[in-house]
Enzyme design. Sequence first.
Site, short mmCIF file in Angstrom:
data_model
loop_
_atom_site.label_atom_id
_atom_site.label_comp_id
_atom_site.label_asym_id
_atom_site.label_seq_id
_atom_site.Cartn_x
_atom_site.Cartn_y
_atom_site.Cartn_z
N PHE A 1 0.87 -1.19 0.00
CA PHE A 1 0.00 0.00 0.00
C PHE A 1 0.90 1.23 0.00
O PHE A 1 1.71 1.41 0.90
CB PHE A 1 -0.91 0.04 1.24
CG PHE A 1 -1.84 1.23 1.21
CD1 PHE A 1 -3.09 1.14 0.61
CD2 PHE A 1 -1.44 2.46 1.72
CE1 PHE A 1 -3.93 2.25 0.55
CE2 PHE A 1 -2.27 3.57 1.65
CZ PHE A 1 -3.52 3.46 1.06
N ASP B 1 9.59 2.72 0.64
CA ASP B 1 8.42 3.46 1.10
C ASP B 1 8.37 3.34 2.62
O ASP B 1 7.91 2.34 3.17
CB ASP B 1 7.14 2.92 0.45
CG ASP B 1 5.91 3.70 0.92
OD1 ASP B 1 6.05 4.55 1.81
OD2 ASP B 1 4.81 3.43 0.40
N LYS C 1 3.51 10.53 7.56
CA LYS C 1 2.91 10.19 8.85
C LYS C 1 3.57 10.89 10.05
O LYS C 1 3.27 12.04 10.32
CB LYS C 1 2.89 8.68 9.04
CG LYS C 1 1.88 7.99 8.11
CD LYS C 1 1.54 6.61 8.60
CE LYS C 1 0.65 5.85 7.64
NZ LYS C 1 -0.76 6.21 7.72
C1 LIG Z 1 3.58 2.68 3.36
C2 LIG Z 1 2.63 3.79 3.05
N1 LIG Z 1 2.87 4.57 1.98
C3 LIG Z 1 2.04 5.60 1.66
C4 LIG Z 1 0.92 5.87 2.41
C5 LIG Z 1 0.04 7.03 2.08
O1 LIG Z 1 0.19 8.03 3.05
P1 LIG Z 1 -0.90 9.17 3.26
O2 LIG Z 1 -2.19 8.52 3.56
O3 LIG Z 1 -0.36 9.98 4.39
O4 LIG Z 1 -0.94 9.98 2.03
C6 LIG Z 1 0.64 5.08 3.52
C7 LIG Z 1 -0.57 5.31 4.35
O5 LIG Z 1 -1.02 4.52 5.10
C8 LIG Z 1 1.51 4.01 3.86
O6 LIG Z 1 1.29 3.22 4.91
#
Ligand SMILES: Cc1ncc(COP(=O)(O)O)c(C=O)c1O
Length: 403
Positions: free
Chosen positions: A139, A224, A253
Amino acid sequence: MKLLDDISKLEEQHVLGTYKRQPVVFVRGDGAYLIDSDGKKYLDFLSGIGVAARGHSDRDLTEAIRDQAATLIQVSNLYYHPLQGQAAQLLTSLSGLDRVFFCNSGTEAVEASLKFSRRYWYTQGQTERTEFVALEGAFSGRTFGALSVTHDHHYRDPFAPLVPGVTFVDPKDPAALHSAVTERTAAIIAEPIQGEGGIRPLTKDFASAIKEACNRTGALFIADEVQTGVGRTGYPFYFQALDLHPDLVSVGKALGGGIPIGATICSAKVASHISPGDHGSTYGGNLLACRAAIVILTALADGDLLDQVKSVGMHFERCLRSLALRHPCVTEIRGAGLMRGVQLRVDATSVVDAAREQGLLVNRTDERVLRMLPPLTIDKTDIDCAVDILDKIFDQIDAESSE
Ligand SMILES: Cc1ncc(COP(=O)(O)O)c(C=O)c1O
């Protein structure tokens, strides 16, 4: 109850229904606790989905934000201001990479990583090198680029066609990665521990396969770290624990402790191919967001917070392992530091609901996984308290399933 009814009716009329909310209205936060509109306290083991790194209403963060709001919030990226360089310096020294692009969320940080990867090859005339290899269970967000490297079909299918040229491989199958990565791959993207996918750390073998594929083909590697980064696992970034060497790292985050900010950190190699106008953001790296990030990152750079996450995280792991030994409904414990997943035999929804009723906030992911991301400042007493609540809920589940 009346306030909950009024608020939910108001939202039903005016807020687009992209989220299913739980029946509670939070009005205040204090450290690791949230307080609802009836004054009931909840131990927050989700911290705004891994965001409130210092808990709620932290004194230093609050004072810094208040002071910055009264001084200057935003000037755009057309001008210098004193804080962006400082926040970037902290991120580069914590990650070992070289340059930072600031944005406003994790999704945007992923989006920028994908764009910078393609830009890197385009500048060198390798315009056919546009493909990405991502992982099953991944994700990475829900804009078109980030969604294209997100695996879940529920999120993807209604929005097809997405960015072409993405291949997904099974993270348990290093040989599949070897076959998928070719001279057309711009970058491999992976979460060092899959968060939404069920708190699943990459194995050492798969991490080695990523390094091998990058060395063999020249493909870039994007870590990521939106969920795993900024101290969550007891390391500044979890690629460090896996001995990976990313060219790009997406961060979000916890970075602002609750103030929206994202960042893409890249190596000098990638940075040397990026020029003015290649990417941008009106708000990205504004003074308020950078000031908040500096508070969070300074605490990480001091080292004590990371030591605390490691030590409290180990205590958490021991407690969860002993729950797993006692309760047949628990099949596996996964994660690192203060990012923990409990694999259940049953759907986790009933556990989330029962925990909330007993004053503990946890979250369900991948159907049968209980996800916990408490504030990085949580102490062992609060861990014990959360584990006691889970213990009783698991007793109940075990009793029901043996009936
Ligand atoms: C690993 C990862 N990448 C990207 C995102 C997307 O982040 P955001 O919801 O802050 O845009 C998330 C959100 O849960 C995530 O867990």
